[in-house]
Design a protein around this motif. Structure first.
Motif, PDB file in Angstrom:
ATOM      1  N   PHE A  85       1.003   5.594   0.359  1.00  0.00           N
ATOM      2  CA  PHE A  85       0.315   6.771   0.881  1.00  0.00           C
ATOM      3  C   PHE A  85       0.965   8.050   0.376  1.00  0.00           C
ATOM      4  O   PHE A  85       2.147   8.071   0.038  1.00  0.00           O
ATOM      5  N   ALA A  86       0.142   9.092   0.327  1.00  0.00           N
ATOM      6  CA  ALA A  86       0.572  10.463   0.023  1.00  0.00           C
ATOM      7  C   ALA A  86       1.386  10.506  -1.266  1.00  0.00           C
ATOM      8  O   ALA A  86       0.964   9.973  -2.283  1.00  0.00           O
ATOM      9  N   LEU A  87       2.565  11.152  -1.195  1.00  0.00           N
ATOM     10  CA  LEU A  87       3.384  11.342  -2.379  1.00  0.00           C
ATOM     11  C   LEU A  87       3.672  10.022  -3.103  1.00  0.00           C
ATOM     12  O   LEU A  87       3.697   9.963  -4.330  1.00  0.00           O
TER      13      LEU A  87
ATOM     14  N   ASP B 110      -3.251   2.956  -5.194  1.00  0.00           N
ATOM     15  CA  ASP B 110      -3.381   2.890  -3.733  1.00  0.00           C
ATOM     16  C   ASP B 110      -2.690   1.639  -3.189  1.00  0.00           C
ATOM     17  O   ASP B 110      -2.100   1.664  -2.119  1.00  0.00           O
TER      18      ASP B 110
ATOM     19  N   ARG C 197       1.811   7.357  -3.247  1.00  0.00           N
ATOM     20  CA  ARG C 197       0.618   6.941  -3.965  1.00  0.00           C
ATOM     21  C   ARG C 197       0.577   7.643  -5.325  1.00  0.00           C
ATOM     22  O   ARG C 197       0.280   7.027  -6.349  1.00  0.00           O
ATOM     23  N   GLU C 198       0.895   8.963  -5.301  1.00  0.00           N
ATOM     24  CA  GLU C 198       0.856   9.710  -6.556  1.00  0.00           C
ATOM     25  C   GLU C 198       1.940   9.223  -7.513  1.00  0.00           C
ATOM     26  O   GLU C 198       1.709   9.068  -8.712  1.00  0.00           O
TER      27      GLU C 198
ATOM     28  N   ILE D 224       4.999   4.826   4.171  1.00  0.00           N
ATOM     29  CA  ILE D 224       4.357   6.048   4.666  1.00  0.00           C
ATOM     30  C   ILE D 224       5.361   7.199   4.748  1.00  0.00           C
ATOM     31  O   ILE D 224       6.273   7.179   5.575  1.00  0.00           O
ATOM     32  N   PRO D 225       5.185   8.221   3.917  1.00  0.00           N
ATOM     33  CA  PRO D 225       6.003   9.426   4.074  1.00  0.00           C
ATOM     34  C   PRO D 225       5.310  10.381   5.061  1.00  0.00           C
ATOM     35  O   PRO D 225       4.108  10.259   5.298  1.00  0.00           O
ATOM     36  N   PRO D 226       6.054  11.315   5.653  1.00  0.00           N
ATOM     37  CA  PRO D 226       5.392  12.323   6.490  1.00  0.00           C
ATOM     38  C   PRO D 226       4.629  13.296   5.595  1.00  0.00           C
ATOM     39  O   PRO D 226       4.994  13.501   4.442  1.00  0.00           O
ATOM     40  N   VAL D 227       3.561  13.876   6.119  1.00  0.00           N
ATOM     41  CA  VAL D 227       2.843  14.940   5.390  1.00  0.00           C
ATOM     42  C   VAL D 227       2.686  16.117   6.341  1.00  0.00           C
ATOM     43  O   VAL D 227       2.882  15.985   7.549  1.00  0.00           O
TER      44      VAL D 227
ATOM     45  N   GLU E 156       0.857  -1.197   0.000  1.00  0.00           N
ATOM     46  CA  GLU E 156       0.000   0.000   0.000  1.00  0.00           C
ATOM     47  C   GLU E 156       0.883   1.233   0.000  1.00  0.00           C
ATOM     48  O   GLU E 156       1.943   1.253   0.628  1.00  0.00           O
TER      49      GLU E 156
END
Ligand SMILES: [Zn+2]
Lengths: 517, 88
Positions: free
Chosen positions: B17-19, B27, B21-22, B82-85, B15
């Motif tokens: 997330f964030a950047l 997803d 995912r883009e 998971i990167p920080p946002v 999975e």
């Protein structure tokens, strides 16, 4: 100084003994008030009453009321007692006695004390009805409210507890929980997309003191997600607008504004003044400062961060073994590596959801409810509605909260040598610089820069700048993050006369205004 | 023994997330991988999809718990990057 005695009593009141305790040779009058449990309310037959009192707050508020009465009226002594616990019909629930040289002063002081006690004490009553049901009700009857120095000009015609009747019905909250909320002090840092719903929900829930730390002015582009504000308020300072809105929603709570930026200077006092802090900011610098403050100053911090359609939520509790933000990501990413809302856009409901979740986490901490996120990170995507609750633990090597921490103080900003603040720029310098606008076309309407070379950051390639290197260049973006990343990238390619404007196009527009004046 | 038999592939659910995912454009996906650790897997997908975040800026969670990069992968693990946002 006349003796003042305020008490919360668990046992039945002995009224003659209370009156006798005030006997004094110099006093010419005793005025007293007795409040009794009556057998009906709102047309329902009442069997008895259960008074729940949050004692620490009731005691300090009661002491304060008596002290106010002493200052307002010429009295010799005041004694007031409020019952706690189960009372039957006819029992004395509250007694106030005032002795004074003159009866006018005694009557007026007695009236003042009972009115304020009814209005301000964190006491809730549960009425037990003859039909076997029971309900939390207000301690003051509708229509009896009157203007108070601590409320708005238009005091509501109902009692504070009326606002909370539906949540007090929850057995997990009740009167004791409501009193905990009343005693709680929550600071909201950033009154924007996250802070708006968080502040509204906490004010509505009856959190006794809410602080709003926000230095910015309201802009039109805020309105799609910052639901504290109205269109007519654009241009006004957000902190004052937020405070007005929260006081209008709940006139029974205290709202304070803090208009300075949060930094190493201001954060220690802010953390000292509150029990819980919500991080509703929108940049890594503030988020790491707040995360460090939570550990250094020992207060729980609820952090939320948004990226387009998704968000992250966690609670840093210094008392927990769940660790901190630095346990997950030891350092903030370099500027420009991960965009912020101004750069990548955000759907308003997403901070709306996460700000509401932040309020929910704060309420769980205050009320001692289970499920706090101090040992998890919650990730949710508003499009797929996929949610993950990921377990986290303190990292023994964490520089902030690990076994041998190396971070012992908040970091102070060190300006990049190629950053310029609006204050550093003179009109002469401005004519020398080429201005390059890195914003996307749809952002430019906020603060137009017609004289600038337009180079949207989405097409930024440091190898092909749309200018030659003969003149100094000032890069301007929405907030100063992309321009800093751009300046760094261009300097890495040998363009040494490239600068980034701190604060972006907004700062530039203010500069233009000053020059015109 | 044949080397390919030793380095059998594992099915792993990924999975983003964030950047990430883009940059992946997805997803989630299930991959068959010969990688043995979360780090090897991140480097593999990072190289295939041009991720811009180095692994020291990203955290990995394996089966709903944050895990060290050298965590060994098992068949049917769920691996989340998971990167920080920072938005608000
Ligand atoms: Zn830590």
């Amino acid at each position: 100084m006349p003796p003042l005695i305020f008490e919360i009593a668990d046992e039945p009141l002995n009224v003659p003994a209370l009156a006798a305790s005030l006997a004094n040779r110099t006093a010419g009058a005793l005025a007293s008030f007795e409040g009794w449990v009556r057998d009906h309310n709102d047309g329902r037959q009442v069997d008895g009453l259960d008074y729940e009192v949050f004692k620490p707050l009731a005691q300090s508020e009661g002491d304060a009321i008596l002290e106010e009465a002493r200052q307002k009226f010429q009295v010799t002594a005041i004694r007031a007692v409020h019952r706690h616990g189960m009372l039957a019909i006819g029992d004395c629930a509250v007694w106030v006695g005032v002795i004074a040289s003159h009866r006018d002063e005694a009557f007026r002081a007695c009236r003042y004390v009972i009115d304020e006690v009814k209005h301000r004490l964190p006491i809730w009553k549960k009425e037990h009805y003859r039909d076997g049901t029971a309900e939390w009700v207000n301690c003051q009857h509708p229509g009896a409210a009157h203007a108070h120095h601590h409320t708005q000009d238009h005091a509501p015609a109902f009692a504070e507890a009326d606002m909370y009747a539906r949540q007090m019905r929850l057995p997990e909250i009740g009167a004791a929980g409501q009193a905990k909320l009343k005693a709680a002090k929550v600071l909201i840092v950033g009154a924007g997309g996250l802070g708006s719903p968080a502040a509204l929900m906490l004010a509505a829930a009856g959190v006794g003191k809410i602080g709003i730390a926000e230095f910015d002015l309201l802009e039109a582009s805020n309105l799609h997600r910052q639901i504290l504000y109205a269109a007519a308020d654009v241009g006004q300072p957000k902190a004052a607008l937020a405070a007005d809105r929260l006081r209008a929603l709940n006139p029974f709570i205290q709202v304070e504004t803090h208009k300075a930026r949060v930094d190493a200077e201001t954060l220690p006092a802010l953390f000292a003044a509150y029990d819980i802090v919500l991080d509703c900011t929108d940049n890594f610098t503030a988020k790491y400062l707040l995360a460090d403050s939570a550990i250094l100053f020992g207060k729980p911090l609820v952090q939320a961060s948004i990226h387009r359609f998704e968000g992250q939520l966690l609670t840093i509790d210094p008392a927990s073994d769940g660790g901190c933000l630095r346990c997950l990501w030891p350092e903030p990413p370099p500027d420009g590596m991960i965009g912020n809302c101004a750069e990548v856009g955000v759907l308003g409901v997403v901070p709306g959801l996460f700000g509401t979740l932040q309020a929910s986490e704060a309420l769980k901490i205050i009320l001692g409810l289970p499920g706090a996120l101090d040992r998890h990170l919650l990730i949710m995507d508003a499009l797929t509605l996929a949610t993950r609750r990921i377990a986290r633990r303190k990292d023994a090597d964490c520089a902030l909260c690990g076994d041998r921490p190396t971070i012992h103080a908040l970091s102070r900003p060190t300006a990049q040598p190629f950053e310029l603040a609006a204050d550093d720029l003179t009109a002469g310098m401005l004519t020398d610089f080429r201005i390059v606008d890195l914003r996307e076309p749809e952002e430019r309407a906020d603060y137009p820069l017609p004289q600038a070379i337009q180079w949207p950051f989405s097409g930024f390639d440091p190898a092909n700048p749309p200018f030659d290197s003969s003149a100094p260049v000032l890069l301007v973006c929405g907030g100063g993050v992309r321009s800093l990343a751009g300046a760094r990238a261009l300097r890495a390619r040998g363009l040494n006369e490239v600068y980034s404007l701190v604060g972006g196009a907004k700062a530039f527009a203010q500069l233009g205004r000053q020059a015109a004046e | 023994m044949d080397l390919d038999v030793i380095r059998m592939t594992l099915p792993v659910r990924l999975e983003y997330f964030a950047l990430l995912r883009e940059q992946r454009g997805l997803d989630a996906e299930t991959v068959e991988t010969a990688c043995r650790t979360a780090r090897e897997l991140y480097r593999e997908v990072s190289a295939s999809h041009g991720f811009t975040l180095p692994e020291d800026r990203v955290r990995v969670a394996v089966n709903n718990a944050f895990a060290p990069w050298d965590t060994a992968l098992a068949a049917n693990d769920t691996v989340v990057f998971i990167p920080p946002v920072s938005g608000g």
